[in-house]
Scaffold this active site. Structure first.
Site, PDB file in Angstrom:
ATOM      1  N   SER A  79       0.273  -1.722  -0.545  1.00 56.66           N
ATOM      2  CA  SER A  79      -0.003  -0.120   0.088  1.00 56.66           C
ATOM      3  C   SER A  79       0.886   1.269   0.016  1.00 56.66           C
ATOM      4  CB  SER A  79      -0.749  -0.182   1.133  1.00 56.66           C
ATOM      5  OG  SER A  79       0.170   0.246   2.578  1.00 56.66           O
ATOM      6  N   LYS A 132       0.382   4.468   6.228  1.00 54.10           N
ATOM      7  CA  LYS A 132       0.222   5.317   6.226  1.00 54.10           C
ATOM      8  C   LYS A 132       0.801   6.390   5.790  1.00 54.10           C
ATOM      9  CE  LYS A 132      -2.965   2.114   4.944  1.00 54.10           C
ATOM     10  NZ  LYS A 132      -2.714   1.013   3.503  1.00 54.10           N
TER      11      LYS A 132
END
Length: 254
Positions: A79, A132
């Site tokens: 990700s 993230k």
């Protein structure tokens, strides 16, 4: 002729003359050498203490740093490519949030807020941590009009080409989220393979991450050797973004 009861000084002088007359050095004799076994014992004792100081103290320092200042994480998912690749190991600073405030662009590690891990495309995830990039702070309105369009924060478009994976849209679908008080909005750098805040707007917190769940800010990739490098927060990308309306954030959280 010597006196029958010489004083201390006279006795010493007499002794000096006697030994000098026989060619003997009158210098005081040094004390006998210490028994070798006892000397060895003292040397062994010193070596043991030395080992405790030079080995024990650094270990204690490393443990304290590990507990209070830094975190170490292995990244299993895609990700955050190409900033972080599967198998990379990342060191984080635990001073943020806390001593230092979180900033837009920070690469943050946080506890899974609402079973996000079930959506991450990796079978090797261990624990309940995700990593993230922080895009929105409390009060920010984070939005995008869909494929080919930039992400906007409080109405200002940001240029994310410095960290988004090449060839990937800022978002493949439209969204608009107001970041509530005590939360942040996060997105992966590999937007086409990141189940981030955009994908969890029905999780009860509108896809937002509680700041209390953030455990650190990524500082450096330390493994493998050919991937060692600082994790750039790219704060300059957000330089023109105005502060969000924290009163709206507080209202939205109620």
């Amino acid at each position: 002729m010597q006196p029958e009861n010489p004083t201390g000084d006279e006795a010493r002088d007499a002794r000096t003359f006697q030994v000098a007359d026989h060619g003997v050095d009158p210098t005081p004799v040094p004390p006998p050498a210490t028994n070798g076994r006892h000397a060895a014992a003292r040397e062994d004792s010193f070596t043991f203490r030395d080992m405790l100081v030079w080995c024990g103290v650094p270990i204690i320092i490393v443990l304290l740093l590990r507990i209070f200042l830094v975190g170490l994480y292995t990244i299993p998912s895609r990700s955050m490519m190409d900033t972080i690749e599967p198998g990379d190991r990342v060191l984080t600073s635990k001073l943020s949030p806390g001593v230092f405030s979180l900033q837009r662009g920070d690469v943050i590690v946080f506890h899974d807020p609402a079973n996000w891990l079930s959506s991450e495309q990796s079978s090797d995830i261990v624990g309940d941590y995700l990593i993230k990039r922080l895009i929105g702070l409390p009060g920010d309105v984070v939005a995008c009009e869909g494929p080919g369009e930039p992400v906007t924060i409080n109405g200002v478009a940001i240029n994310e080409t410095s960290y988004i994976r090449p060839g990937v849209d800022p978002s493949s679908f439209a969204f608009s989220v107001t970041v509530t008080e005590g939360h942040v909005f996060v997105m992966g750098d590999n937007r086409s393979n990141s189940a981030d805040s955009r994908f969890h707007q029905d999780d009860g917190s509108n896809g937002l991450v509680p700041i209390s769940d953030v455990v650190g800010v990524g500082v450096v990739r330390y493994w493998p050797l050919n991937r060692i490098g600082l994790l750039d927060a790219h704060h300059e990308v957000f330089a023109d973004v105005p502060d969000g309306d924290t009163s709206d954030a507080a209202g939205a959280s109620q």
